[in-house]
Design a protein around this motif. Structure first.
Motif, PDB file in Angstrom:
ATOM      1  N   SER A 111      26.226  30.367  41.083  1.00  0.00           N
ATOM      2  CA  SER A 111      27.439  31.059  41.505  1.00  0.00           C
ATOM      3  C   SER A 111      28.410  31.173  40.337  1.00  0.00           C
ATOM      4  O   SER A 111      28.585  30.230  39.567  1.00  0.00           O
ATOM      5  CB  SER A 111      28.111  30.296  42.664  1.00  0.00           C
ATOM      6  N   ARG A 112      29.012  32.317  40.233  1.00  0.00           N
ATOM      7  CA  ARG A 112      30.019  32.548  39.199  1.00  0.00           C
ATOM      8  C   ARG A 112      31.324  32.947  39.875  1.00  0.00           C
ATOM      9  O   ARG A 112      31.331  33.791  40.757  1.00  0.00           O
ATOM     10  CB  ARG A 112      29.580  33.664  38.237  1.00  0.00           C
ATOM     11  N   HIS A 113      32.399  32.326  39.487  1.00  0.00           N
ATOM     12  CA  HIS A 113      33.687  32.594  40.118  1.00  0.00           C
ATOM     13  C   HIS A 113      34.667  33.116  39.073  1.00  0.00           C
ATOM     14  O   HIS A 113      35.673  32.493  38.766  1.00  0.00           O
ATOM     15  CB  HIS A 113      34.226  31.328  40.782  1.00  0.00           C
ATOM     16  N   LEU A 114      34.341  34.267  38.534  1.00  0.00           N
ATOM     17  CA  LEU A 114      35.152  34.838  37.465  1.00  0.00           C
ATOM     18  C   LEU A 114      36.221  35.788  37.990  1.00  0.00           C
ATOM     19  O   LEU A 114      37.083  36.222  37.224  1.00  0.00           O
ATOM     20  CB  LEU A 114      34.260  35.578  36.477  1.00  0.00           C
ATOM     21  N   ALA A 115      36.175  36.106  39.277  1.00  0.00           N
ATOM     22  CA  ALA A 115      37.124  37.080  39.808  1.00  0.00           C
ATOM     23  C   ALA A 115      38.563  36.613  39.661  1.00  0.00           C
ATOM     24  O   ALA A 115      39.472  37.428  39.542  1.00  0.00           O
ATOM     25  CB  ALA A 115      36.813  37.363  41.276  1.00  0.00           C
ATOM     26  N   ARG A 116      38.757  35.299  39.656  1.00  0.00           N
ATOM     27  CA  ARG A 116      40.132  34.809  39.552  1.00  0.00           C
ATOM     28  C   ARG A 116      40.773  35.165  38.220  1.00  0.00           C
ATOM     29  O   ARG A 116      41.994  35.154  38.082  1.00  0.00           O
ATOM     30  CB  ARG A 116      40.167  33.296  39.765  1.00  0.00           C
ATOM     31  N   ALA A 146      41.695  39.162  38.804  1.00  0.00           N
ATOM     32  CA  ALA A 146      41.967  39.284  40.234  1.00  0.00           C
ATOM     33  C   ALA A 146      42.657  40.591  40.594  1.00  0.00           C
ATOM     34  O   ALA A 146      42.395  41.152  41.654  1.00  0.00           O
ATOM     35  CB  ALA A 146      42.811  38.101  40.707  1.00  0.00           C
ATOM     36  N   TYR A 167      31.670  38.755  34.051  1.00  0.00           N
ATOM     37  CA  TYR A 167      32.135  39.082  35.398  1.00  0.00           C
ATOM     38  C   TYR A 167      31.376  40.290  35.943  1.00  0.00           C
ATOM     39  O   TYR A 167      30.979  40.329  37.112  1.00  0.00           O
ATOM     40  CB  TYR A 167      33.638  39.358  35.361  1.00  0.00           C
ATOM     41  N   THR A 199      22.642  35.967  40.876  1.00  0.00           N
ATOM     42  CA  THR A 199      22.816  34.956  41.914  1.00  0.00           C
ATOM     43  C   THR A 199      21.768  33.854  41.823  1.00  0.00           C
ATOM     44  O   THR A 199      22.033  32.707  42.201  1.00  0.00           O
ATOM     45  CB  THR A 199      22.759  35.604  43.307  1.00  0.00           C
TER      46      THR A 199
END
Length: 205
Positions: free
Chosen positions: A148-153, A156, A137, A144
């Motif tokens: 795309s990495r969506h680790l913020a969830r 959070a 994260y 980039t």
């Protein structure tokens, strides 16, 4: 850097001081060094002829793995004060709660309990597992081009990031820096560039 510390580079140009470009030899480090050198020359053409060819010195940049880093490795392995301090950092109840909260966003509560109980030696503690989530994260914004990495969830809530990240930083300072009073790690010449940058930075602040 040329904008932040103009006095440093002006003196280097005036004194015709060679700029030694050193990397660990790893692919990403070689690329970063080449990009830095090129950007520095573009920002201040007077430095171009002073920038030497890039060279590798893994013993300097990976001193903790080299023959010269034996004293450092011995300290990490056997210093009881360091071991006690590191344990006090990771064993804080708030850190463990934050780690479990992060893991529960990915795994079932039953599996998180198994991690917390130490069932998986290869994973380590629940804090180790949570940091394994935090590490990608933390570097994702610089990757980039890789996608795309969506680790913020998984991290959070800011409170969770504030709890796990300081734990990492404190341990990093203790293990790799001078985080204990009276203790210094000696690496010949390794600190000179950093000391000079800090000195110049204070003068420009």
């Amino acid at each position: 850097m040329a904008q932040r510390l103009p006095g440093l580079f002006a003196r280097i140009a005036k004194d015709s001081e060679p700029i030694d470009v050193v990397s660990s030899g790893q692919g990403h480090a070689v690329d970063s060094g080449a990009l830095f050198s090129s950007a520095l020359a573009d920002a201040d053409p007077a430095l171009t002829h002073l920038i030497g060819p890039a060279r590798t010195d893994p013993d300097l940049l990976y001193f903790h793995k080299s023959a010269g880093g034996a004293a450092y490795r011995d300290c990490i392995a056997h210093d009881q004060r360091l071991a006690t301090t590191l344990k006090s950092v990771t064993e804080q109840p708030a850190t463990h709660r934050a780690a479990r909260d992060i893991l529960k966003r990915i795994f079932t509560p039953a599996f998180v309990r198994r991690i917390s109980d130490g069932e998986f030696a290869s994973i380590g503690s629940e804090v180790d597992a949570a940091e394994a989530v935090y590490n990608p994260y933390s570097i994702a914004p610089a990757m980039t081009d890789e996608g795309s990495r969506h680790l913020a969830r998984y991290l959070a809530r800011p409170a969770r990031r504030r709890l796990v990240r300081p734990s990492q930083r404190r341990r990093g300072l203790l293990r790799e820096g001078t985080g204990l009073r009276g203790r210094r790690h000696h690496v010949q010449d390794g600190g000179r560039p950093a000391r000079r940058l800090l000195r110049e930075g204070r003068g420009q602040a």
